[in-house]
Write a protein that holds these residues in place. Structure first.
Motif, short mmCIF file in Angstrom:
data_model
loop_
_atom_site.label_atom_id
_atom_site.label_comp_id
_atom_site.label_asym_id
_atom_site.label_seq_id
_atom_site.Cartn_x
_atom_site.Cartn_y
_atom_site.Cartn_z
N ARG A 254 0.84 -1.21 0.00
CA ARG A 254 0.00 0.00 0.00
C ARG A 254 0.86 1.25 0.00
NH1 ARG A 254 -3.43 -2.33 3.80
NH2 ARG A 254 -2.61 -1.05 5.46
N ALA A 255 1.91 1.25 0.83
CA ALA A 255 2.80 2.40 0.89
C ALA A 255 3.49 2.62 -0.45
CB ALA A 255 3.83 2.22 2.00
N GLN A 256 3.93 1.54 -1.10
CA GLN A 256 4.57 1.65 -2.40
C GLN A 256 3.61 2.19 -3.46
OE1 GLN A 256 6.02 -2.31 -3.15
NE2 GLN A 256 7.81 -2.08 -1.84
N MET A 257 2.37 1.69 -3.43
CA MET A 257 1.39 2.13 -4.42
C MET A 257 0.96 3.57 -4.20
SD MET A 257 0.94 -0.04 -6.78
CE MET A 257 -0.48 0.76 -7.53
N ARG A 258 0.98 4.04 -2.95
CA ARG A 258 0.70 5.47 -2.72
C ARG A 258 1.73 6.32 -3.44
NH1 ARG A 258 -0.06 4.29 2.83
NH2 ARG A 258 1.87 5.39 3.35
N ILE A 259 2.99 5.92 -3.35
CA ILE A 259 4.05 6.65 -4.04
C ILE A 259 3.84 6.59 -5.55
CG2 ILE A 259 6.54 6.70 -4.51
CD1 ILE A 259 6.93 5.68 -1.61
N GLU A 260 3.45 5.40 -6.05
CA GLU A 260 3.20 5.25 -7.49
C GLU A 260 2.06 6.18 -7.94
OE1 GLU A 260 4.84 3.54 -9.72
OE2 GLU A 260 6.25 2.70 -8.27
N LEU A 261 1.02 6.28 -7.12
CA LEU A 261 -0.10 7.15 -7.48
C LEU A 261 0.32 8.61 -7.49
CD1 LEU A 261 -3.06 5.46 -5.56
CD2 LEU A 261 -2.84 5.72 -8.04
N LYS A 262 1.19 9.00 -6.55
CA LYS A 262 1.70 10.39 -6.54
C LYS A 262 2.48 10.66 -7.82
CE LYS A 262 1.91 12.94 -3.22
NZ LYS A 262 1.09 14.09 -2.78
N ARG A 263 3.32 9.70 -8.22
CA ARG A 263 4.09 9.87 -9.46
C ARG A 263 3.18 9.92 -10.67
NH1 ARG A 263 8.51 5.36 -7.74
NH2 ARG A 263 9.93 6.72 -6.59
N LEU A 264 2.16 9.07 -10.65
CA LEU A 264 1.23 9.02 -11.77
C LEU A 264 0.52 10.35 -11.97
CD1 LEU A 264 -0.17 7.25 -13.91
CD2 LEU A 264 -1.86 6.64 -12.17
N ARG A 265 0.20 11.02 -10.88
CA ARG A 265 -0.47 12.33 -10.97
C ARG A 265 0.37 13.35 -11.73
NH1 ARG A 265 -2.42 15.18 -5.99
NH2 ARG A 265 -3.13 16.53 -7.66
N GLU A 266 1.69 13.27 -11.54
CA GLU A 266 2.56 14.21 -12.24
C GLU A 266 2.59 13.92 -13.74
OE1 GLU A 266 4.06 16.80 -10.77
OE2 GLU A 266 2.99 16.18 -8.96
N ARG A 267 2.51 12.66 -14.10
CA ARG A 267 2.64 12.28 -15.51
C ARG A 267 1.30 12.26 -16.24
NH1 ARG A 267 6.78 7.41 -16.44
NH2 ARG A 267 6.61 8.34 -18.53
N VAL A 268 0.22 12.02 -15.50
CA VAL A 268 -1.11 11.98 -16.12
C VAL A 268 -2.04 12.88 -15.30
CG1 VAL A 268 -2.96 10.50 -16.99
CG2 VAL A 268 -0.64 9.58 -16.75
N PRO A 269 -1.92 14.19 -15.44
CA PRO A 269 -2.78 15.09 -14.65
C PRO A 269 -4.24 14.97 -15.08
CG PRO A 269 -1.54 16.33 -16.28
CD PRO A 269 -1.02 14.92 -16.34
N ALA A 270 -5.11 14.78 -14.12
CA ALA A 270 -6.55 14.67 -14.41
C ALA A 270 -7.31 14.94 -13.14
CB ALA A 270 -6.89 13.28 -14.95
N THR A 271 -8.54 15.40 -13.26
CA THR A 271 -9.42 15.53 -12.11
C THR A 271 -9.67 14.13 -11.55
OG1 THR A 271 -10.49 17.39 -13.20
CG2 THR A 271 -11.62 16.44 -11.30
N SER A 272 -9.51 13.98 -10.24
CA SER A 272 -9.63 12.65 -9.64
C SER A 272 -10.47 12.73 -8.37
CB SER A 272 -8.24 12.09 -9.29
OG SER A 272 -7.44 11.97 -10.45
N VAL A 273 -11.29 11.68 -8.17
CA VAL A 273 -12.05 11.53 -6.94
C VAL A 273 -11.70 10.15 -6.38
CG1 VAL A 273 -14.30 11.63 -5.84
CG2 VAL A 273 -13.91 12.89 -7.97
N TYR A 274 -11.22 10.14 -5.15
CA TYR A 274 -10.64 8.93 -4.55
C TYR A 274 -11.35 8.65 -3.24
CZ TYR A 274 -6.67 5.91 -3.01
OH TYR A 274 -5.87 4.88 -2.59
N VAL A 275 -11.85 7.44 -3.07
CA VAL A 275 -12.55 7.06 -1.84
C VAL A 275 -11.67 6.14 -1.01
CG1 VAL A 275 -14.40 5.58 -0.98
CG2 VAL A 275 -14.93 7.39 -2.59
N THR A 276 -11.57 6.41 0.28
CA THR A 276 -10.82 5.55 1.18
C THR A 276 -11.34 5.72 2.60
OG1 THR A 276 -8.59 5.00 2.00
CG2 THR A 276 -9.05 7.32 1.60
N HIS A 277 -11.08 4.72 3.45
CA HIS A 277 -11.34 4.86 4.88
C HIS A 277 -10.02 5.11 5.60
CE1 HIS A 277 -10.23 0.62 4.38
NE2 HIS A 277 -9.69 0.75 5.57
N ASP A 278 -8.91 5.12 4.85
CA ASP A 278 -7.56 5.24 5.41
C ASP A 278 -7.13 6.70 5.41
OD1 ASP A 278 -4.79 5.29 5.85
OD2 ASP A 278 -4.50 3.33 4.92
N GLN A 279 -7.00 7.28 6.59
CA GLN A 279 -6.66 8.70 6.66
C GLN A 279 -5.26 8.98 6.15
OE1 GLN A 279 -5.29 10.30 10.51
NE2 GLN A 279 -6.58 8.72 11.39
#
Length: 369
Positions: free
Chosen positions: A169-194
């Motif tokens: 999960r921690a690794q994928m959070r970093i991947e998602l942060k990187r992805l945002r830089e390369r593929v900027p788009a409006t995003s809506v993300y649901v989680t129970h994890d603060q």
């Protein structure tokens, strides 16, 4: 990319309201995280945006277009699900190509888009495998790739990391942060994890019982919670909360028989509440060992050694356990009596009846804006 606007959005199941009159604007290009406990309405809200749930009232606009009556395929959105939702009998390449082929795109164009997405996600070696041959993290990358190739206006994420172990999960959070830089788009993300909410979101939307409790940047919701629920939900360990009563001048608060200064930061907000009962909050990292400023005494009930820091549960009279975060080498023993100091300007105050934060007018206005 596109702005997403929810206006008085309602969802009811029979006589039960799952989402109750939500108003929310997610600016073009923003990454908004809906967070809250189970049953708060966050996933239902996401599914209404996606068109997977019919709305009971209100409107949803994407890019200035009301999409209430449009099917999911016509909303120009792409969704990443908790369970990946990959076709098990298809190769990774064919999973990525499936939606594009349904849109009758040429195989040459499909190959170009898949190569681009595979490069971004580093899944080129996986294209001829099937999902059952992939790890959870690899399957999640493929699910992300399926969205990227479509170039949607809005990405929707429904707890995409919840099936992964803590390290992944921690690794994928970093991947998602990187992805945002390369593929900027409006995003809506649901989680129970603060932690996901605080690390991924430009905008954090905290929900409870089908209602939005607060919208703000991660630092706003952490440093200036709008109410007692937000104060307790955001932050780990949670904010300590005590019952207190203000003096006649509104300059001191009585907590467990000890008079504490409210500090300059809080005086303006508390002036109209002098002599009344309030709830007093203090975050664990703002409690320090030692005798200076506001002081409280307690006995060490539990010690949690985390390596980088130590958490102390202190029993203070009739108060609930108080958690303090201290240095890992602090010379503390179980059941030892300790004195802790609480900075007055780090204290948060909430109305005892409404549970709303008591803020100075200037701060309230700034947060509302």
């Amino acid at each position: 990319m596109a702005e997403v606007v929810l206006n008085q959005l309602v969802k009811s199941y029979g006589g039960m309201a799952a989402v109750r009159s939500i108003d929310l604007t997610i600016p073009d290009g923003a990454f908004a995280v809906l967070v809250g406990p189970s049953g708060c309405g966050k996933s239902t809200t996401l599914r209404m945006i996606a068109g997977l749930e019919e709305i009971s009232g209100g409107t949803i606009s994407i890019g200035g277009r009301v999409v209430n009556d449009l099917p999911p395929k016509d909303r120009d959105i792409a969704m990443v699900f908790q369970n990946y939702a990959l076709y098990q009998h298809m190769t990774v390449y064919d999973n990525l190509a499936f939606g594009l082929r349904n849109r009758k795109e040429s195989e040459a164009k499909i190959a170009e888009k898949i190569a681009h997405a595979a490069s971004i996600l580093s899944i080129e070696p996986l294209l001829q495998r099937r999902p059952k041959q992939l790890s959870g993290g690899q399957q999640q990358r493929v699910a992300l790739g399926r969205c990227i190739v479509r170039h949607p206006q809005v990405f929707l994420f429904d707890e995409p990391l919840s099936n992964l172990d803590a390290k992944l999960r921690a690794q994928m959070r970093i991947e998602l942060k990187r992805l945002r830089e390369r593929v900027p788009a409006t995003s809506v993300y649901v989680t129970h994890d603060q932690v996901e909410a605080m690390t991924l979101g430009d905008i954090v939307v905290i929900m409870k019982d089908g209602l939005i409790q607060q919208v703000g940047t991660p630092l706003q919701v952490y440093n200036d919670p709008a109410n007692l629920f937000v104060a307790g939900f955001i932050g780990a360990p949670a904010m300590n909360v005590f019952k207190g009563k203000l003096d006649a001048a509104g300059e001191k608060v009585m907590v467990e028989g000890v008079a504490l200064s409210v500090g300059e930061r809080n005086r303006a907000a508390l002036r109209g509440h002098a002599g009344r009962e309030v709830m007093v909050g203090i975050r664990p990292e703002h409690i320090a060992l030692g005798s200076h400023g506001n002081q409280l005494e307690g006995s060490v009930d539990v010690i949690e050694q985390l390596g980088s820091e130590m958490h102390l549960d202190l029993k203070m009279g009739n108060a609930a356990f108080t958690v303090a975060r201290v240095a890992p080498d602090a010379p503390i023993r179980l059941h030892e009596k300790v004195t802790v100091s609480i900075p007055a300007d780090r204290m948060h105050f909430f109305d005892a009846d409404t549970q709303l934060a008591l803020r100075a007018p200037s701060l309230s206005g700034a947060l509302a804006a």
